[in-house]
Design a protein around this motif. Structure first.
Motif, PDB file in Angstrom:
ATOM      1  N   ALA A  70      47.704  18.580 -54.476  1.00 26.64           N
ATOM      2  CA  ALA A  70      48.975  17.846 -54.417  1.00 26.64           C
ATOM      3  C   ALA A  70      49.232  17.323 -53.014  1.00 26.64           C
ATOM      4  N   SER A  71      48.911  18.115 -52.026  1.00 24.30           N
ATOM      5  CA  SER A  71      49.095  17.698 -50.634  1.00 24.30           C
ATOM      6  C   SER A  71      48.194  16.514 -50.292  1.00 24.30           C
ATOM      7  N   GLU A  72      46.947  16.572 -50.724  1.00 21.18           N
ATOM      8  CA  GLU A  72      46.026  15.458 -50.484  1.00 21.18           C
ATOM      9  C   GLU A  72      46.513  14.190 -51.175  1.00 21.18           C
ATOM     10  N   LEU A  73      46.992  14.340 -52.405  1.00 18.79           N
ATOM     11  CA  LEU A  73      47.482  13.182 -53.158  1.00 18.79           C
ATOM     12  C   LEU A  73      48.722  12.588 -52.505  1.00 18.79           C
ATOM     13  N   ALA A  74      49.598  13.449 -52.007  1.00 25.33           N
ATOM     14  CA  ALA A  74      50.827  12.976 -51.361  1.00 25.33           C
ATOM     15  C   ALA A  74      50.513  12.192 -50.095  1.00 25.33           C
ATOM     16  N   GLU A  96      50.197  -1.375 -64.063  1.00 29.52           N
ATOM     17  CA  GLU A  96      50.259  -0.255 -65.005  1.00 29.52           C
ATOM     18  C   GLU A  96      49.291   0.849 -64.583  1.00 29.52           C
ATOM     19  N   VAL A  97      48.117   0.490 -64.103  1.00 29.17           N
ATOM     20  CA  VAL A  97      47.158   1.493 -63.643  1.00 29.17           C
ATOM     21  C   VAL A  97      47.729   2.252 -62.440  1.00 29.17           C
ATOM     22  N   VAL A  98      48.359   1.546 -61.520  1.00 30.99           N
ATOM     23  CA  VAL A  98      48.978   2.192 -60.361  1.00 30.99           C
ATOM     24  C   VAL A  98      50.121   3.095 -60.821  1.00 30.99           C
ATOM     25  N   ARG A  99      50.886   2.664 -61.814  1.00 30.95           N
ATOM     26  CA  ARG A  99      51.971   3.499 -62.351  1.00 30.95           C
ATOM     27  C   ARG A  99      51.399   4.796 -62.926  1.00 30.95           C
ATOM     28  N   ILE A 100      50.305   4.687 -63.666  1.00 31.58           N
ATOM     29  CA  ILE A 100      49.670   5.879 -64.247  1.00 31.58           C
ATOM     30  C   ILE A 100      49.166   6.801 -63.135  1.00 31.58           C
ATOM     31  N   ALA A 101      48.555   6.219 -62.110  1.00 35.48           N
ATOM     32  CA  ALA A 101      48.070   7.017 -60.978  1.00 35.48           C
ATOM     33  C   ALA A 101      49.230   7.732 -60.290  1.00 35.48           C
ATOM     34  N   ASN A 102      50.336   7.057 -60.111  1.00 35.75           N
ATOM     35  CA  ASN A 102      51.505   7.684 -59.498  1.00 35.75           C
ATOM     36  C   ASN A 102      52.071   8.794 -60.378  1.00 35.75           C
ATOM     37  N   ALA A 103      52.010   8.618 -61.693  1.00 38.66           N
ATOM     38  CA  ALA A 103      52.466   9.665 -62.608  1.00 38.66           C
ATOM     39  C   ALA A 103      51.557  10.886 -62.506  1.00 38.66           C
ATOM     40  N   LEU A 104      50.271  10.663 -62.342  1.00 44.66           N
ATOM     41  CA  LEU A 104      49.329  11.760 -62.165  1.00 44.66           C
ATOM     42  C   LEU A 104      49.614  12.514 -60.867  1.00 44.66           C
ATOM     43  N   ILE A 105      49.887  11.782 -59.814  1.00 46.57           N
ATOM     44  CA  ILE A 105      50.232  12.398 -58.532  1.00 46.57           C
ATOM     45  C   ILE A 105      51.513  13.221 -58.671  1.00 46.57           C
ATOM     46  N   ALA A 106      52.505  12.676 -59.349  1.00 42.34           N
ATOM     47  CA  ALA A 106      53.760  13.401 -59.565  1.00 42.34           C
ATOM     48  C   ALA A 106      53.526  14.672 -60.379  1.00 42.34           C
ATOM     49  N   TYR A 108      50.848  16.567 -60.372  1.00 40.00           N
ATOM     50  CA  TYR A 108      50.289  17.582 -59.474  1.00 40.00           C
ATOM     51  C   TYR A 108      51.343  18.126 -58.515  1.00 40.00           C
ATOM     52  N   GLN A 109      52.220  17.272 -58.049  1.00 36.78           N
ATOM     53  CA  GLN A 109      53.269  17.735 -57.141  1.00 36.78           C
ATOM     54  C   GLN A 109      54.219  18.694 -57.859  1.00 36.78           C
ATOM     55  N   GLN A 110      54.564  18.369 -59.104  1.00 36.85           N
ATOM     56  CA  GLN A 110      55.444  19.264 -59.874  1.00 36.85           C
ATOM     57  C   GLN A 110      54.752  20.588 -60.172  1.00 36.85           C
ATOM     58  N   ALA A 111      53.466  20.529 -60.525  1.00 36.17           N
ATOM     59  CA  ALA A 111      52.714  21.759 -60.793  1.00 36.17           C
ATOM     60  C   ALA A 111      52.658  22.623 -59.530  1.00 36.17           C
ATOM     61  N   ALA A 112      52.456  21.990 -58.385  1.00 38.25           N
ATOM     62  CA  ALA A 112      52.408  22.728 -57.123  1.00 38.25           C
ATOM     63  C   ALA A 112      53.756  23.389 -56.829  1.00 38.25           C
ATOM     64  N   GLN A 113      54.840  22.670 -57.078  1.00 36.70           N
ATOM     65  CA  GLN A 113      56.181  23.224 -56.830  1.00 36.70           C
ATOM     66  C   GLN A 113      56.464  24.422 -57.729  1.00 36.70           C
ATOM     67  N   ARG A 114      55.957  24.387 -58.960  1.00 35.21           N
ATOM     68  CA  ARG A 114      56.172  25.491 -59.901  1.00 35.21           C
ATOM     69  C   ARG A 114      55.189  26.644 -59.666  1.00 35.21           C
ATOM     70  N   GLY A 115      54.151  26.406 -58.867  1.00 34.05           N
ATOM     71  CA  GLY A 115      53.124  27.425 -58.664  1.00 34.05           C
ATOM     72  C   GLY A 115      52.169  27.525 -59.833  1.00 34.05           C
ATOM     73  N   ASP A 116      52.012  26.432 -60.579  1.00 35.65           N
ATOM     74  CA  ASP A 116      51.144  26.420 -61.752  1.00 35.65           C
ATOM     75  C   ASP A 116      49.683  26.210 -61.377  1.00 35.65           C
ATOM     76  N   ALA A 117      48.819  26.730 -62.220  1.00 35.28           N
ATOM     77  CA  ALA A 117      47.411  26.380 -62.197  1.00 35.28           C
ATOM     78  C   ALA A 117      47.274  25.116 -63.052  1.00 35.28           C
ATOM     79  N   VAL A 118      46.149  24.413 -62.929  1.00 31.29           N
ATOM     80  CA  VAL A 118      45.920  23.222 -63.743  1.00 31.29           C
ATOM     81  C   VAL A 118      44.554  23.322 -64.412  1.00 31.29           C
ATOM     82  N   LEU A 119      44.552  23.016 -65.683  1.00 33.76           N
ATOM     83  CA  LEU A 119      43.333  22.937 -66.478  1.00 33.76           C
ATOM     84  C   LEU A 119      43.106  21.463 -66.775  1.00 33.76           C
TER      85      LEU A 119
END
Length: 123
Positions: A70-74, A96-106, A108-119
């Motif tokens: 998430a930090s790298e993406l930010a 639209e592709v940039v919007r999707i990429a930004n949604a993906l970044i968001a 990861y940032q939300q998962a990081a804030q929650r302390g989640d792992a990602v599969l």
């Protein structure tokens, strides 16, 4: 994540949980997901470790790894992100592709804030 990897939690059980909390699943534009993650180079979007313990295989990132990703993406500048997405349209316009990429970044940032792992798993 450990329960999923050791088999005490099935992928079907995980799906049931995700249906209850869809914010914990990134499925926006699945048709472009893998190809999009290819553009992020050495940023570990598809997981830090691979596993075949889950049907069809998957990439796994524990919470510490998710925070680093998430930090790298930010740290990506908007123009860098736009360049990474260039030529990847799949019937969508470049915005639209940039919007999707930004949604993906968001995601990861939300998962990081929650302390989640990602599969990371493409089905």
């Amino acid at each position: 994540m450990d329960n999923l990897l050791d088999g005490s939690l099935s992928i079907d059980d995980l799906r049931d949980d995700l249906d209850k909390d869809p914010a914990r699943c990134f499925s926006d534009a699945e048709y472009i997901w893998y190809e999009l993650t290819e553009r992020f180079g050495n940023i570990s979007i598809r997981g830090v470790r691979s596993t075949d313990r889950i049907p069809e295989g998957a990439g796994v990132s524990y919470s510490g790894d998710v925070r680093l990703t998430a930090s790298e993406l930010a740290g990506l500048a908007p123009e860098t992100l736009r360049q990474m997405c260039e030529g990847l349209t799949w019937g969508e316009g470049p915005e639209e592709v940039v919007r999707i990429a930004n949604a993906l970044i968001a995601f990861y940032q939300q998962a990081a804030q929650r302390g989640d792992a990602v599969l990371f798993r493409i089905t």
